[in-house]
Design a protein around this motif. Structure first.
Motif, short mmCIF file in Angstrom:
data_model
loop_
_atom_site.label_atom_id
_atom_site.label_comp_id
_atom_site.label_asym_id
_atom_site.label_seq_id
_atom_site.Cartn_x
_atom_site.Cartn_y
_atom_site.Cartn_z
N THR A 3 3.86 -15.42 -6.10
CA THR A 3 2.96 -15.31 -7.26
C THR A 3 1.51 -15.25 -6.80
N TYR A 4 1.17 -16.06 -5.83
CA TYR A 4 -0.20 -16.09 -5.32
C TYR A 4 -0.56 -14.77 -4.64
N VAL A 5 0.37 -14.20 -3.91
CA VAL A 5 0.13 -12.91 -3.24
C VAL A 5 -0.15 -11.83 -4.27
N ILE A 6 0.66 -11.78 -5.32
CA ILE A 6 0.46 -10.79 -6.38
C ILE A 6 -0.87 -11.03 -7.08
N TYR A 7 -1.20 -12.29 -7.31
CA TYR A 7 -2.48 -12.62 -7.95
C TYR A 7 -3.65 -12.12 -7.10
N LEU A 8 -3.58 -12.34 -5.79
CA LEU A 8 -4.64 -11.88 -4.90
C LEU A 8 -4.75 -10.35 -4.94
N ASP A 9 -3.61 -9.67 -4.94
CA ASP A 9 -3.62 -8.21 -5.00
C ASP A 9 -4.30 -7.72 -6.28
N ASN B 127 -13.74 1.53 -6.17
CA ASN B 127 -13.04 2.65 -5.52
C ASN B 127 -11.85 2.16 -4.70
N VAL B 128 -11.05 1.32 -5.33
CA VAL B 128 -9.90 0.76 -4.63
C VAL B 128 -8.92 1.87 -4.26
N SER B 129 -8.31 1.74 -3.11
CA SER B 129 -7.38 2.75 -2.61
C SER B 129 -6.11 2.78 -3.44
N ILE B 130 -5.57 3.97 -3.60
CA ILE B 130 -4.29 4.12 -4.29
C ILE B 130 -3.19 3.39 -3.55
N PHE B 131 -3.34 3.27 -2.22
CA PHE B 131 -2.34 2.57 -1.42
C PHE B 131 -2.33 1.08 -1.75
N ALA B 132 -3.50 0.51 -2.06
CA ALA B 132 -3.57 -0.90 -2.45
C ALA B 132 -2.83 -1.13 -3.77
N ILE B 133 -2.99 -0.20 -4.70
CA ILE B 133 -2.29 -0.30 -5.98
C ILE B 133 -0.78 -0.16 -5.78
N MET B 134 -0.40 0.80 -4.95
CA MET B 134 1.02 1.00 -4.69
C MET B 134 1.61 -0.22 -3.99
N PHE B 135 0.86 -0.81 -3.05
CA PHE B 135 1.35 -1.99 -2.34
C PHE B 135 1.58 -3.13 -3.33
N MET B 136 0.65 -3.31 -4.27
CA MET B 136 0.79 -4.37 -5.27
C MET B 136 2.03 -4.15 -6.13
N MET B 137 2.24 -2.90 -6.56
CA MET B 137 3.38 -2.59 -7.43
C MET B 137 4.71 -2.76 -6.69
#
Length: 207
Positions: free
Chosen positions: A85-91, A100-110
């Motif tokens: 839960t904490y990891v997802i919260y940080l993401d 300008n967050v990277s699309i890869f960061a969004i994909m990693f979170m999902m």
């Protein structure tokens, strides 16, 4: 008199509401030392699986017994849930605050959220029903999620709807606090129990 009798729909409904309240209360109290969160949720699932099978007895007594029996297994499972839960919260916070967050960061979170969900969704019910190592429980939870993928998606959808409904206003938030933990546990149990019975039947028949 029959309307208020022990076999009447009203009596059964009120008894169910009381049992849901008692189960929520037990889960909340058992989770107050945060480290025991996992043991409390496993105990809640132990009682919840009996409730959906109409095999429950004294809710508080059953919960206390299951709580004691699952401290060793439940505590590390709860810590894993808190960590995920904490990891997802940080993401989410990174995505919200970084320009300008990277699309890869969004994909990693999902992807992370999906993997965590599928790995943990049935883990507490499995711990409550079977004796196994923690790693096997997590692996089996993920495998069940994949094997019954459509049912699992429907379960996740219902849980999300429940959470959103509880957050609708101050009244629903209050209801969510006193009944929410048990209602979400019972929702998972309603999906998990027939799945477990099917898998047990397949194992018995050698499939």
């Amino acid at each position: 008199m029959k309307f208020f009798g022990i076999d009447s729909p009203l009596y059964k409904f009120m008894t169910t509401i009381l049992n849901v309240f008692l189960l929520s209360f037990c889960v909340i109290v058992g989770s107050i030392p945060i480290v025991t969160l996992g043991a409390s949720i496993v105990a809640g699932f132990d009682v919840g699986l009996k409730m959906v099978a109409n095999e429950e007895g004294y809710i508080v007594r059953q919960f206390i017994k299951a709580y004691r029996n699952n401290l060793k297994q439940g505590i590390p499972l709860g810590l894993i849930v808190l960590l995920c839960t904490y990891v997802i919260y940080l993401d989410i916070e990174i995505i919200r605050k970084v320009e300008n967050v990277s699309i890869f960061a969004i994909m990693f979170m999902m992807v992370s959220a999906a993997v965590f969900t599928f790995t943990l969704l049935y883990a507490f019910a499995l711990t409550a029903r079977y004796e196994n190592t923690l790693m096997r429980i997590l692996k089996n939870s993920f495998r069940i999620s994949m094997k019954f993928f459509v049912r699992t998606l429907a379960l996740v959808f219902l849980l999300v709807v429940e959470v959103l409904a509880f957050m609708w206003n101050y009244t629903t938030i209050f209801i969510g606090i006193i009944l929410g933990p048990a209602l979400m546990i019972l929702t998972v149990c309603l999906f998990a129990r027939p799945i477990f019975r099917k898998l047990e039947g397949d194992a018995a028949s050698g499939e």
